[in-house]
Design a protein around this motif. Structure first.
Motif, mmCIF file in Angstrom:
data_model
loop_
_atom_site.group_PDB
_atom_site.id
_atom_site.type_symbol
_atom_site.label_atom_id
_atom_site.label_comp_id
_atom_site.label_asym_id
_atom_site.label_seq_id
_atom_site.Cartn_x
_atom_site.Cartn_y
_atom_site.Cartn_z
ATOM 1 N N ALA A 119 8.158 -4.494 -5.449
ATOM 2 C CA ALA A 119 9.100 -3.713 -4.645
ATOM 3 C C ALA A 119 8.794 -3.944 -3.174
ATOM 4 O O ALA A 119 7.634 -3.931 -2.764
ATOM 5 C CB ALA A 119 8.988 -2.231 -4.975
ATOM 6 N N VAL A 120 9.828 -4.179 -2.384
ATOM 7 C CA VAL A 120 9.654 -4.335 -0.932
ATOM 8 C C VAL A 120 10.495 -3.273 -0.235
ATOM 9 O O VAL A 120 11.679 -3.116 -0.508
ATOM 10 C CB VAL A 120 10.038 -5.751 -0.455
ATOM 11 N N CYS A 121 9.853 -2.523 0.652
ATOM 12 C CA CYS A 121 10.519 -1.393 1.303
ATOM 13 C C CYS A 121 10.193 -1.385 2.784
ATOM 14 O O CYS A 121 9.116 -1.845 3.200
ATOM 15 C CB CYS A 121 10.043 -0.091 0.660
ATOM 16 N N ASN A 122 11.125 -0.877 3.605
ATOM 17 C CA ASN A 122 10.817 -0.708 5.025
ATOM 18 C C ASN A 122 9.797 0.415 5.184
ATOM 19 O O ASN A 122 9.796 1.385 4.420
ATOM 20 C CB ASN A 122 12.089 -0.461 5.847
ATOM 21 N N HIS A 123 8.928 0.262 6.179
ATOM 22 C CA HIS A 123 7.816 1.197 6.361
ATOM 23 C C HIS A 123 8.132 2.095 7.549
ATOM 24 O O HIS A 123 7.900 1.744 8.703
ATOM 25 C CB HIS A 123 6.540 0.401 6.615
ATOM 26 N N VAL A 167 4.426 -3.206 -8.067
ATOM 27 C CA VAL A 167 3.567 -3.405 -6.900
ATOM 28 C C VAL A 167 4.430 -3.281 -5.653
ATOM 29 O O VAL A 167 5.387 -4.039 -5.470
ATOM 30 C CB VAL A 167 2.875 -4.774 -6.930
ATOM 31 N N LEU A 168 4.098 -2.310 -4.809
ATOM 32 C CA LEU A 168 4.861 -2.065 -3.587
ATOM 33 C C LEU A 168 4.211 -2.757 -2.402
ATOM 34 O O LEU A 168 2.992 -2.676 -2.208
ATOM 35 C CB LEU A 168 4.937 -0.557 -3.321
ATOM 36 N N GLY A 169 5.032 -3.432 -1.599
ATOM 37 C CA GLY A 169 4.555 -4.029 -0.365
ATOM 38 C C GLY A 169 5.541 -3.775 0.754
ATOM 39 O O GLY A 169 6.735 -3.538 0.521
ATOM 40 N N TYR A 170 5.043 -3.834 1.974
ATOM 41 C CA TYR A 170 5.879 -3.623 3.154
ATOM 42 C C TYR A 170 5.975 -4.942 3.931
ATOM 43 O O TYR A 170 5.074 -5.273 4.711
ATOM 44 C CB TYR A 170 5.275 -2.539 4.049
ATOM 45 N N PRO A 171 7.039 -5.712 3.733
ATOM 46 C CA PRO A 171 7.131 -7.029 4.375
ATOM 47 C C PRO A 171 7.234 -6.974 5.895
ATOM 48 O O PRO A 171 6.986 -7.975 6.563
ATOM 49 C CB PRO A 171 8.387 -7.643 3.749
#
Length: 274
Positions: A97-101, A169-173
Motif C-alpha cells: 500500500a502506498v499512501c500520502n503522509h 506492507v504500507l510505505g510512504y513514497p
C-alpha cells in the motif's frame, strides 16, 4: 494553546512555513519537523526486524488488539476519518500500500481500512525510537529502513516473507511527513521495486481533507480526512522488475492526481516522480 491533534498552534505555523519554503525550493521530500536523532535506535548489521521471542509475540498481540479497538475511535476523534473504496481490497492478499503522509496518525487510518489484513509499516530509521513509544511502534509492526546494506538485505527478505504470507506492507513514497498537505508530492520508487520484486500488487491510497460537519465544527474547525482506496495495480508478466516498478509508480501517481483533481477541483502542479 494546543489543538486536538496535540500540536501547539505556534508549532503548526512553523511547520506550515517550513512546508512553503521547501515547496518553493522543490524539495518535496524534506523533513519539516525536528528530528531527535538521540532517541533513535540504529539499524545495525544484526538488527532483528521480527523478534521471535514469546514476550514480543504477546506484546505484538496486545498492541495490535489495542490498535484495532482504539484506532478507529482515535482517528475519528482526531481526524474525523472516513474510508472510501474499501471494496477494492476484496480478494487481495499480500500487497504493498502506498499512501500520502499527511498526519502522524495516517497509518492508523490505513490500519482501519485494511482490517482483515496484518499490516506492517515501513518507516525511516529515525522513527525507530528508544523507550515506550518505540516499543509500541515495533509492536504495531513498524520496520525501519536505513543506510546499512546488510540490514537492508535482511529487510528485503523480511518483506518478502510477509508478503508471501498475505500481509499488507504500507510505505510512504513521498518519504516525509507534511502535516495536512493536500497536493500529491513526487515519489521515491523504493516501495514500487519491493512490490515488483515480490510480484504483488500495489494498492494506491490517498488522503484528502474537507470541511467538518456542523456538529463537529462546534468543537473543531479543522478539516476532516478521507482515505481513498483505489483498485490494485497488478504486475505485468511481460515486463521486467524495473519496468513493473515504473509501471506501477506511474499508475499510482495518476490515481493520486485524478483523486486530487476530483476532490479539490484543481490541477496538481507538481511532478510525479523524483
Amino acid at each position: 494553546m494546543t489543538d486536538i491533534g496535540g500540536i501547539k498552534s505556534d508549532t503548526q505555523r512553523e511547520i506550515q512555513n517550513r512546508i512553503r519554503e521547501l515547496e518553493k525550493k522543490g524539495e518535496f521530500d524534506g523533513n519539516v519537523q525536528p528530528i531527535d536523532y538521540a532517541a533513535m535506535i540504529r539499524v545495525s548489521d544484526d538488527y532483528v526486524f521480527l523478534p521471535r521471542t514469546f514476550s514480543f509475540f504477546l506484546w505484538r498481540v496486545f498492541i495490535r488488539t489495542a490498535a484495532a479497538v482504539l484506532g478507529p475511535v482515535l482517528t475519528k476523534f482526531v481526524l474525523g476519518a472516513r474510508v472510501e473504496g474499501r471494496k477494492n481490497l476484496c480478494g487481495v492478499k499480500g500487497f504493498v500500500a502506498v499512501c500520502n503522509h499527511v498526519h502522524s496518525l495516517d497509518n492508523m487510518i490505513v490500519r482501519q481500512a485494511v482490517f482483515g489484513h496484518t499490516l506492517y509499516i515501513t518507516v525511516a530509521e529515525f522513527n525507530n525510537m528508544k523507550g515506550p513509544i518505540g516499543s509500541i511502534m515495533r509492536g504495531a509492526g513498524t520496520l525501519p529502513f536505513s543506510g546499512n546494506v546488510k540490514a537492508m538485505n535482511e529487510l528485503q527478505k523480511t518483506l518478502s516473507l510477509l508478503l508471501k504470507k498475505g500481509c499488507a506492507v504500507l510505505g510512504y513514497p513521498e518519504q516525509s511527513l507534511w502535516l495536512r498537505y493536500e497536493k500529491p508530492r513526487p515519489f521515491h520508487n523504493g516501495m514500487f521495486h519491493i512490490a515488483a520484486a515480490n510480484k504483488v500488487p500495489v494498492v494506491p491510497m490517498f488522503i484528502t481533507f474537507s470541511a467538518p460537519s456542523k456538529l463537529r465544527s462546534l468543537f473543531s474547525k479543522k478539516k476532516v480526512a478521507t482515505l481513498h482506496i483505489f483498485p490494485p495495480i497488478y504486475p505485468d508478466e511481460n515486463l521486467s522488475r524495473k519496468e513493473n516498478a515504473a509501471f506501477s509508480m506511474d499508475k499510482a501517481a495518476k490515481a493520486w492526481r485524478d483523486c486530487y483533481v476530483s476532490v479539490y477541483g484543481r490541477e496538481a502542479d507538481i511532478p510525479s516522480i523524483l
